[in-house]
Structures are given as C-alpha cells and as structure tokens.
Design an enzyme around this catalytic site. Sequence first.
Site, PDB file in Angstrom:
ATOM      1  N   GLU A 100      35.765  24.748  32.700  1.00  0.00           N
ATOM      2  CA  GLU A 100      35.305  26.080  32.324  1.00  0.00           C
ATOM      3  C   GLU A 100      36.224  27.158  32.894  1.00  0.00           C
ATOM      4  OE1 GLU A 100      31.540  27.517  33.895  1.00  0.00           O
ATOM      5  OE2 GLU A 100      31.943  29.487  33.030  1.00  0.00           O
TER       6      GLU A 100
ATOM      7  N   ASP B 264      35.791  30.223  50.439  1.00  0.00           N
ATOM      8  CA  ASP B 264      36.042  31.623  50.146  1.00  0.00           C
ATOM      9  C   ASP B 264      35.781  32.393  51.431  1.00  0.00           C
ATOM     10  OD1 ASP B 264      36.150  34.156  49.170  1.00  0.00           O
ATOM     11  OD2 ASP B 264      34.301  34.040  48.013  1.00  0.00           O
TER      12      ASP B 264
ATOM     13  N   ASP C  66      35.670  36.155  52.932  1.00  0.00           N
ATOM     14  CA  ASP C  66      35.607  37.533  52.497  1.00  0.00           C
ATOM     15  C   ASP C  66      35.864  38.437  53.693  1.00  0.00           C
ATOM     16  OD1 ASP C  66      35.161  39.336  50.569  1.00  0.00           O
ATOM     17  OD2 ASP C  66      33.235  38.463  49.962  1.00  0.00           O
TER      18      ASP C  66
END
Lengths: 405, 562
Positions: free
Chosen positions: A40, A103, A105
Amino acid sequence: MEHLEHLADLLPTYYARLFPFPDYYRWLSYGNANTFSHREFSFTLEDDIYLRFQSFKGLKELELEIKRLLPFKIDIGAVYNVNPKDYHKGANFIPVERELVFDIDMTDYDDVRTCCSSTDICSKCWKFMALACKILDSALRCKRGIHCWVCDSSARTLTTTERGAVAEYLQIIEGGQYMKKKVNLPGDKIHHSIKRALEMIEAVFVPFCVEEQDILGTDERMENFLQIISDDDDRQELRALFGQYNSSKDRWNIFVKYIQNKKTTGDKKWYQYRHLIEEIMLQYAYPRLDIAVSKGLNHLLKSPFCVHPKTGKVCIPFTANTVDKFQPDNVPTITTLIEEINEFDLKDKTEQETYDLNAKKIKDYKKTSINKSLRIFQEFLWNLSNERKESRLKQNGKYSATFCA
Amino acid sequence: MEYTKKRRLTIKPKNNGLEDIYQHDLQMYDFPPRGELLLTEFEQLAKERLRLLQHVENNAVRTDLKTLEERKQNLSTALTKDGLKYYAHLLYAKSCNSPTETDLEYRRKDHISHFILRLSYCFESDNLSWFINQEVEFFKLRFSSLDKEGVEKLLNTHKIECQQITPEEKDKFREELHLSTSSARVKNIDVTEFYKVPFHKVTDLIRSRRVYLNQGIAFIPQADLVSLFASYFKKNLYDGMPEARMSVGRMYGDERITSCLKSLNNVADRISVVWTTDTTPVDKLDELSKTSYPLCMRILHESLKTHHHLKNSGRMQYGLFIKGIGVTMTDALSFWKTEFTKKIDSAKFDKEYAYSIRHTYGKEGKQTNYTPLGCPKIISSSVSAGEYHGCAFKHMDQNSLRQKLFNYGVPAAILYISAINEIADLAREQNYLGACTAYFKFIHKRMPDKLISHPNVYFAESRVILANNGTELENKDRLSQSGRFTSPGLASPSIGTPRNIDKGIGTPLRNTMTPKRDRGSMSSTKMGRTNMTPVRTTRATPKRIETHLNDDDIAQLMSEDI
C-alpha cells in the site's frame, strides 16, 4: 498547513529528474514483484487530498502515477495478501508483511530540550537524534525527527505481538504529564540492554545535556528537574544546595554527590535512589519512541525521498555511523537541488562549448548534493540483496536504514 | 474433527484407552475428542467450563492477591464452592504418571469441555480473544503446579523448540545473564538452567525486559519456561480455530447443538460498560466532570479545557467516554471543535480531527460502533510526555496525584487529608480500582452499588446516587435526561440480574417501569417527563475497540498528532 511556495511548480522537475524510481522499486520489491504490487502507498496531493490504498503493478506504473499525480507527500504502508487497490474493500484483506519501523518525533523531547520546541530542530537537538540512532542501532544491530526502517526478511514478517514486544523492550521512558519521573528501573540490577544504552549516554551526558542543554541552568529547569525527586525533604535540601551554585554543571555534580552520599551513609532511602542517577540520565537522553507506529503492521509512515511540503527538505537516508556529522540544516531541499542541476547544466554547457567533448549523459542526481544520500541508499540495497542470497544459509544479520525527515 | 459424533447417545465403556489418550494432567488440546456423548452431558460440561473461565477471569483481576500461591488458592476455593471440584483438582495436578480412574475422568472432562467452548467461541473476535485469554491464564496457573517430570514430559510430547545452554555459553554470557534476569527469580546463575529460544516465542519476557536477548535469541531461566509453554499453547488454540469453525459448519441445522452453543457465548454480557440511554448536552459536561466523572476523565476534561488540545490517545479515551454517557455525535463534534479552535483554525479542525470523531461514532471507515474503554484497557495504556490519558491512579505519581486530589477536593471540602491519604495509599499499592472506588466513596459519601471497573459504570453509579439524593434540583431539568433514573429498588443491580442492565442493548430498564419516587412532587413530574423522552431502543452490538486497534481505520485514527 502552509506549503512551500511554488512547491507544485517544483515537484514535476523533482519527480522527473531526481526521485530515484529504480532504486526505490528495487528496495520495496525485495527481489519479488508481488511484494511490490501488494504494497500500500498513500498519497497526499495538493490541498490535502488524501488517497489511500494505492498500489502499482511495477516500476513503470508507479513512476507514471507519481509523475501524473505529483503527490506532496508519499506514505508507505504494509504489504497485503492481495493488491490493495482492487481488494481493500474485501473481507479477506490482511496485512502480511512490513518493515519494523521506529519513529522518533522531536516534539516528544520538548520537556527535556531547551534549545527549540515543537517542530523546530537545530544542530543542538539533533544530538538527541544522534544518540537515539546509536542506541537503536546497537539494540537492533540495526527520524523533524527520524524514522528507522528495519528491513531484513525476519523483521518484515514479525507479527503484531512480536513487534509490540520489541517496541516495548526498547521503550524505557513512560508516563504522561502527571508522571514526573518517567524512568523506573526495577530490581537491583540494570538490564543488559539498558546498561549498553547508558554507556553511550554517560559518555556525552555532561557536555551535551548538563552543559549544552543546560538542564539545571535556570530556576524553571531546576524546578522541573527537582519534580523527579519524590521525597519532600530531599527535594528541599537539593533546592537549597542548587542555590549555592551557579552553573548547571556544578549543580549536577553536587546532585550526584548528594545521591551517592545516601549510599555511603547508609540512608534508609538509599534503596529508592539506587538507580536514580541512571534513571535521570535516561529520562533526559534516551530515545523517545512513538511505539504505536512500530506495533501495527498497517501503520503508514512517510516514505524516504519525499519532500517535506513545508520546508522543502528531502527525506534522505543516513547511517548510524555518520549520524554525528549529519547536519539537519544542510539537508538538501527541493529548491537547492533544482538549482544545483541548473548550475551544473549551465557549466556543463559552457565546458562542452569550450572543449567540444562528446556529450556524455550524466544522471541528474549526480549533479546534486543528493548524490551522497543515494550512495548510502544503494549500499543498503546491495546489502539487502546479499542478505537474500545468503538467506538460504542463515538470516540473522539485520539491515536497517534510517531516514531523516 | 468429529464433533458430530459426540451427540449420539451411548454408554461409554469405562476408561477404555483413556490412559493412552490422556497421558498428562495438563493438555495442549492439540487433538479433538472422539467418541460419543450424551447431549445433556455436552451441555453440562460446556456450562461448567464457562463458569470455570469466569472464575479464572475474576481471579485474574484481583489486585489484592499478590503471590501465585494466593491466586491459586483463591481460585481453588471459588471453584470448589461453585461445585467445580474437578477443576480445582486439575489446578493443582502434578501430572502424576499413574493416574487413577478419577484423574482420567477429570482429564476427559477437561478435554471435551474445552473443545465444546471452542465451537461456541471461534467465530467472533471479541469472544475468541476473551476465551483464549482465560484459557491461557488457567494454563499458566496449572503449569506452575507441575513437577519437574511433568514439565519434561510436556516438553518432549510436544517437541517444543528449546535448547539448554552449554556451560561454555553460560560462562561467556555470565555477566549479561546476571544483569538481565531478576534476582528474585534466579538466585544463583550457576545452579540455574538456562534455555535458548527464539525471541518471538517469549514475547511477554521480552516486553518486560526480563531476559537476556542476543541476536534474536532469548536466554530464559528455568523459572520462566512457563512463558514458552504458554505461547505454544496460545498459538495452538489460535491455529485450531479454523477447524472449529468448519466443524460448526458441518453441524449446521442441528438445532439442539446450535442453540446450546449460542447460549454459551454472550460476550456482550461481560463488557461491563453502561451506556447512558439518553442524550447528555455538552454544556453540562463542565459541571458533570466535577460531580460525576471518574478522576481520569475529569483530568482529561480539565486538560482539554486548559490546553484546548488533547493528543490522540486522550481524544480516544475521553471521546469514547462521552459517547458512552450519551453525547450525540453532532454535539461531540461541536464540543471538540469549540475547544480546539481556540488554538487552531476551524478548517484545520475539520481536516484533521473531525474524521476521527465521526469514526469513534462508527460513521467512518469500517463503521464500527466502538465501546468506551474499560479500566483494564485504560490501566494498561501507555502514556508519553505531554499526554493526560490513562488511569489517574496508575499514571500519576504520588505528588501529582495528591496535589490533584487536594485541588479537586478542598474547595468543596469534600476530600480531607485523611481521605487523600487513603486514596493515594491504595494507588501506591497498585490497587487502582480500589483507589477509584475510594475516590467515589469520598465524593459521594457512600459506596457505589457496583464494582467500578469501567469509567462509564462510575458515571452511571454517580448519576443514580446524585439523582436519588436530589442534590441537583436546579439542574435536574436537563440533567435528568442523562442520569439513569431507575427507581431506588431496581437501581441497585446487586439484586436481580445485573447483566441485563449492563448490556445497554435493547430496551432501557426504566422504560419498563414506573419510577417510584416520593421525594416531592416536583421531581416526580420530572420523572414523568423523562419517561416520555424518546429513547434509543436499538443499538448495534458494541465492539471492543481494543481488539480493533490494528485496523486500518485506527491506524488513521492514530495518525500524526500535531
């Protein structure tokens, strides 16, 4: 979100001349065309039009679609059992594979960094990222923020539970706004993996956190720090002690001494302070992972080589070895890259006219500062394909690449 | 699998071959039972197994039982009391090699009953995960009773991948093994056996950093072998479900079996959320947050009002809660928007947040009608810097908690220092539900009628009490629409069938009766009016959001927080 001016005008050139489609395809197919066609992608177009469940039969189709739609942002999702574009509404649509991703941040560091806040980043706070990279890299033998993609085949096929376990294994800092002390190490001993991380943190903690970030430099910062101490009397005493010194470093030293003194004098409270110094160092410097992203198979994560719509910076790969030298401010932007091509072509043209050489076709990216990043990417791809060759023998090595957004 | 045979009536020859089939007290249930069974026995076994699993569940949520032995003892007592002596026996079974006839009979019952429940629980994912969780929990307790021989036999029978480390390896990793395994479980590295297993077989040990991990191989001490077995056991159950589904398919049409199976699984019964059946207007939330919210929700409400923002997990926890107390989707949208737009512009809100709110109400994506999160989920949620969700009693440190209680309590002189101490001490002892109940007690000056295990139960309990106290006369007009006005007698769910109240499906209770309240004519007119308010009588079966956390839509829900 306000966009970079003229982004829509620059993107056609970027996708036509710079985006590394063949390498990108080589990465995401992992030597298997179905792996690619069942993957995807999601695109964010101009004006925040959001397209999910895009999928492409092959390199050509991907390239044509991207050049046609000119996405402002590209996200990569999971590989599904069937191709997402046609079948995502079906009942039997399940993600089967995806890279193990992390991830980090920069926003999550707001309570411990003093140089910037929110989405801003400077070379000082990059050090948090550098440290995070090294710690993750050592743990996995494998991010405004960084993304880390672990791409070897055993990592790609982990289940949700297994991903969760890995993510939580690496997650040490926990607790929200009302939990001032965010690291609690249980037991008498410190787990091997944390010890390893601590060694890396200890090496830089004083120059980086204590001095440069100046964590004890102002009253407010001292107060934040003291909140970690739960005992009222000790907090008072420390507050008074801090008052006697002026620099962050002196205050840190007196703090360390104070806590260690608890041990030598056999204070009753020693047990609760047995790991305190380590815990505080971890709280200020250990990687802060967004583990929801790592846990799910079908989370979307921004693709490398896409352009940040606001800053124009290109999301590029780097390795843990070079992270210290990495300068977030020097990340190529779409504007500079296109200027570089133009300059090069101009110079090339004059040279050709002067020396009348045979016009040699030079790939566009080689004319720009993105070249170095692509070399890193290609080396990573080369390792991956080697892994596939060796995989029949054994597959324990981990290959990862980290991308800066 | 030959489930179909079981319902044929016949008399079982005594223990014919049972000893060969049931070699171990602890089973992995890796083959289905064969043979024939009376329909009555089929039903009875199934019901007893279900009761067992309910006991296991109740036992697992008890925070006052600290040691493994205490937990086992408590479960055993409960089982014996409930007439399930054979399960109490199996709980302590050591795997004795020369089983008596009774032993074999118990093992047979264990085997068959497990497979019957599989048939009933294999379809719906909420049911399935509940079933498997309880089975795994029971398995772990039983595993701890096994003697050394019993463990080895289990290991050999099932060929579980696990290799003992060599003395050389032990020497090589001595330091790491020492650092990475808890001293409480491993006193001395030298006399402890370690086993090498792939890390994905012992995810619980990895998660909690309890073992040494090197190159994807976990080094687990003998004391933690249970994790390895439990994960094998669990995988086995999951893998067996497609087969179970097919078996049910083959029995389709046999009313005797299907109706029995249907009667067994009503997982909605166990979701203890209380849906408030009427609309709560959003302009009352400020006030309700002070009077009737549990602490976790009050804090979320307060942070939202102060910061005009909540991060994703906070929005989810609070958003589902207010959905549960009867805030309509339209109201919820305007409520969130009013707050958020004090900081961001309204276009940004529509673009980035409105979707997830509609999604919460099942109006987007998969259209799942999500249920408010319960305490276990909230307690186990992970909370990061800058976030306010989670369980106040778990996720706040003592200083912050005491400060908060003080701030909330003192102006109204509700919470005195002694009360704050009591609540905070319970929280420190990790008795979060106890702390929450104590908080309720001090706020309402009485205990709740029901066990607080869900924020929406807390709310509903509070509304009942406050309504009955008649303390909110001036608000009653509107607030009454939200309170569950049940008459005092029936309001107490300890009598009758509490489950019916819990379901929140079908006709709300108070529609079916005339409220009896003789506290002044004014309130009874209100009651009359409330009675006329149209109520939602149908409602889609709520889904537990936690089991859907990996769905695409949640992925989107979880998307970047700015």
